[in-house]
Scaffold this motif. Structure first.
Motif, PDB file in Angstrom:
ATOM      1  N   SER A 189       0.864  -1.184   0.000  1.00 43.72           N
ATOM      2  CA  SER A 189       0.000   0.000   0.000  1.00 43.72           C
ATOM      3  C   SER A 189       0.892   1.222   0.000  1.00 43.72           C
ATOM      4  O   SER A 189       1.752   1.367   0.885  1.00 43.72           O
ATOM      5  CB  SER A 189      -0.912   0.003   1.237  1.00 43.72           C
ATOM      6  OG  SER A 189      -1.743   1.152   1.234  1.00 43.72           O
ATOM      7  N   LEU A 195       0.025   6.221   1.878  1.00 44.25           N
ATOM      8  CA  LEU A 195      -0.421   6.291   3.277  1.00 44.25           C
ATOM      9  C   LEU A 195      -0.875   7.695   3.641  1.00 44.25           C
ATOM     10  O   LEU A 195      -0.713   8.156   4.768  1.00 44.25           O
ATOM     11  CB  LEU A 195       0.698   5.832   4.231  1.00 44.25           C
ATOM     12  CG  LEU A 195       1.330   4.465   3.920  1.00 44.25           C
ATOM     13  CD1 LEU A 195       2.398   4.114   4.942  1.00 44.25           C
ATOM     14  CD2 LEU A 195       0.270   3.371   3.841  1.00 44.25           C
ATOM     15  N   GLY A 205       5.471   3.649   1.672  1.00 49.31           N
ATOM     16  CA  GLY A 205       4.589   2.503   1.509  1.00 49.31           C
ATOM     17  C   GLY A 205       4.916   1.409   2.502  1.00 49.31           C
ATOM     18  O   GLY A 205       5.928   1.458   3.206  1.00 49.31           O
ATOM     19  N   ILE A 230       7.883  -1.220   6.347  1.00 45.42           N
ATOM     20  CA  ILE A 230       7.551   0.119   5.867  1.00 45.42           C
ATOM     21  C   ILE A 230       8.790   0.698   5.199  1.00 45.42           C
ATOM     22  O   ILE A 230       9.899   0.552   5.709  1.00 45.42           O
ATOM     23  CB  ILE A 230       7.126   1.015   7.042  1.00 45.42           C
ATOM     24  CG1 ILE A 230       5.879   0.439   7.718  1.00 45.42           C
ATOM     25  CG2 ILE A 230       6.871   2.458   6.592  1.00 45.42           C
ATOM     26  CD1 ILE A 230       5.550   1.071   9.063  1.00 45.42           C
ATOM     27  N   VAL A 289      -3.500  -3.234  10.103  1.00 44.27           N
ATOM     28  CA  VAL A 289      -4.074  -2.660   8.885  1.00 44.27           C
ATOM     29  C   VAL A 289      -5.423  -3.323   8.594  1.00 44.27           C
ATOM     30  O   VAL A 289      -5.550  -4.551   8.627  1.00 44.27           O
ATOM     31  CB  VAL A 289      -3.135  -2.871   7.684  1.00 44.27           C
ATOM     32  CG1 VAL A 289      -3.831  -2.492   6.376  1.00 44.27           C
ATOM     33  CG2 VAL A 289      -1.856  -2.052   7.862  1.00 44.27           C
ATOM     34  N   MET A 339      -1.634  11.713   8.689  1.00 41.91           N
ATOM     35  CA  MET A 339      -2.083  11.116   7.425  1.00 41.91           C
ATOM     36  C   MET A 339      -2.958  12.052   6.596  1.00 41.91           C
ATOM     37  O   MET A 339      -3.444  11.666   5.532  1.00 41.91           O
ATOM     38  CB  MET A 339      -2.812   9.799   7.705  1.00 41.91           C
ATOM     39  CG  MET A 339      -1.868   8.724   8.223  1.00 41.91           C
ATOM     40  SD  MET A 339      -2.703   7.210   8.754  1.00 41.91           S
ATOM     41  CE  MET A 339      -3.141   6.489   7.159  1.00 41.91           C
ATOM     42  N   SER A 373      -5.431   3.743  -0.614  1.00 34.82           N
ATOM     43  CA  SER A 373      -4.287   2.850  -0.814  1.00 34.82           C
ATOM     44  C   SER A 373      -3.774   2.999  -2.239  1.00 34.82           C
ATOM     45  O   SER A 373      -4.454   2.626  -3.194  1.00 34.82           O
ATOM     46  CB  SER A 373      -4.701   1.400  -0.553  1.00 34.82           C
ATOM     47  OG  SER A 373      -3.600   0.526  -0.719  1.00 34.82           O
ATOM     48  N   LEU A 386      -7.244   2.130   3.014  1.00 40.01           N
ATOM     49  CA  LEU A 386      -6.516   1.526   4.132  1.00 40.01           C
ATOM     50  C   LEU A 386      -6.814   2.286   5.411  1.00 40.01           C
ATOM     51  O   LEU A 386      -6.839   3.518   5.411  1.00 40.01           O
ATOM     52  CB  LEU A 386      -5.016   1.557   3.835  1.00 40.01           C
ATOM     53  CG  LEU A 386      -4.044   1.176   4.958  1.00 40.01           C
ATOM     54  CD1 LEU A 386      -2.850   0.435   4.384  1.00 40.01           C
ATOM     55  CD2 LEU A 386      -3.555   2.423   5.714  1.00 40.01           C
ATOM     56  N   PHE A 441      -5.407   2.253   9.493  1.00 41.05           N
ATOM     57  CA  PHE A 441      -4.573   1.706  10.549  1.00 41.05           C
ATOM     58  C   PHE A 441      -5.422   1.483  11.796  1.00 41.05           C
ATOM     59  O   PHE A 441      -6.342   2.254  12.083  1.00 41.05           O
ATOM     60  CB  PHE A 441      -3.432   2.665  10.899  1.00 41.05           C
ATOM     61  CG  PHE A 441      -2.296   2.654   9.901  1.00 41.05           C
ATOM     62  CD1 PHE A 441      -1.723   1.461   9.485  1.00 41.05           C
ATOM     63  CD2 PHE A 441      -1.796   3.845   9.403  1.00 41.05           C
ATOM     64  CE1 PHE A 441      -0.673   1.449   8.581  1.00 41.05           C
ATOM     65  CE2 PHE A 441      -0.742   3.852   8.501  1.00 41.05           C
ATOM     66  CZ  PHE A 441      -0.179   2.649   8.094  1.00 41.05           C
TER      67      PHE A 441
END
Length: 302
Positions: free
Chosen positions: A13, A16, A24, A142, A165, A218, A252, A259, A261
């Protein structure tokens, strides 16, 4: 080299949120190649997900194998390549990056591994045009990565403890080219500062396990607001997911997968219910999954 071996590359993904084309993580869905030396080359896509993909040397994975061979000025030996994938195509989960990396690694193994992992990353990043999917697909975890004329440079981060995730994967495809076509060619200074500061905060928060910062870090004005009309329900998720157990949410890659978290110490039932409700309200079908972050990257066995 063994007469047969297996290569497995993970989904990924990218972005983010604000880490556009540079950040990613890898996810535990796999593209798997089984290679066997034989007298003539065969390319064999297997499974429903790969129906309609070329069963010959024009297949993208075999072309990636050839890319490794061209990089070192050699020819590939004849081989049977069986291909399977769990990574849904054109959904923003790095299906092309997984295929590219798996093919490059397979070609490199066939040739006796003349290319280092850094060489493979640079070839893959230049082929894709950005490193955000290929770096985590190759190395796992990551990845923060850049691509410029001097090379591809990356830092691999171990996923923070308790970072999980959840993905909403709609049952429609969205090509990266279509998703890129809606982006503006210029950005204001304020949006540029917003992007730089939030991408930096996101990388720092992930590196230090500051999960409480994710919903702030984010935020993105570079690509998600422009792509929202292509992904029904995206704005609802970005604005509402943290009220239902998410630590933060993002499109994503180019989408349409979204996506979220979450903290793995907390149940995700409420988040699943919220995401399923968003799909239902927007007339979509799809699936909501909790996916472990992969930490191995691409592996070779046999």
């Amino acid at each position: 080299m063994a007469e047969s071996f297996t290569v497995r590359a993970p989904a990924s993904s990218a972005n983010l949120g604000p880490g556009f084309d540079s950040l990613g993580l890898s996810l535990s869905l796999w593209t798997t190649l089984r290679l066997t030396r034989q007298a003539r080359t065969e390319v064999v896509p297997l499974g429903e997900a790969l129906e309609g993909t070329p069963a010959n040397e024009s297949n993208y994975i075999y072309q990636a194998m050839l890319l490794a061979a061209r990089k070192v000025g050699r020819k590939l030996p004849p081989v049977r390549v069986e291909i399977e994938t769990e990574v849904p195509l054109a959904r923003g989960l790095g299906s092309s990056a997984a295929a590219l990396v798996a093919g490059l690694v397979a070609g490199n193994v066939l040739l006796g591994e003349p290319l280092s992992s850094e060489d493979l990353l640079d070839v893959a990043a230049r082929e894709e045009g950005h490193p955000d999917n290929v770096a985590p697909a190759l190395y796992g975890g990551i990845a923060v990565a850049t691509l410029d004329k001097l090379g591809t440079h990356y830092v691999r981060l171990e996923p923070p403890a308790h970072l999980g995730v959840t993905v909403l994967i709609p049952d429609f495809e969205l090509s990266t080219s279509k998703a890129r076509a809606v982006l503006p060619t210029e950005y204001s200074r304020s949006d540029t500062v917003h992007a730089l500061s939030h991408a930096a905060l996101l990388a720092a928060a992930l590196s230090q396990g500051r999960l409480e910062l994710l919903q702030h870090a984010m935020q993105d004005y570079v690509h998600q607001i422009w792509r929202a009309p292509l992904v029904p329900g995206l704005t609802d998720v970005l604005e509402g997911a943290t009220r239902h157990g998410a630590l933060g949410a993002a499109l994503s890659g180019a989408g349409p997968t979204v996506l979220c978290f979450h903290d793995t110490r907390q149940p995700t039932g409420g988040l699943h219910q919220f995401l399923s409700g968003v799909m239902a309200r927007n007339g979509l079908h799809g699936q909501v999954l909790d996916l472990p972050i992969d930490v191995e990257g691409t592996t070779v066995h046999g």
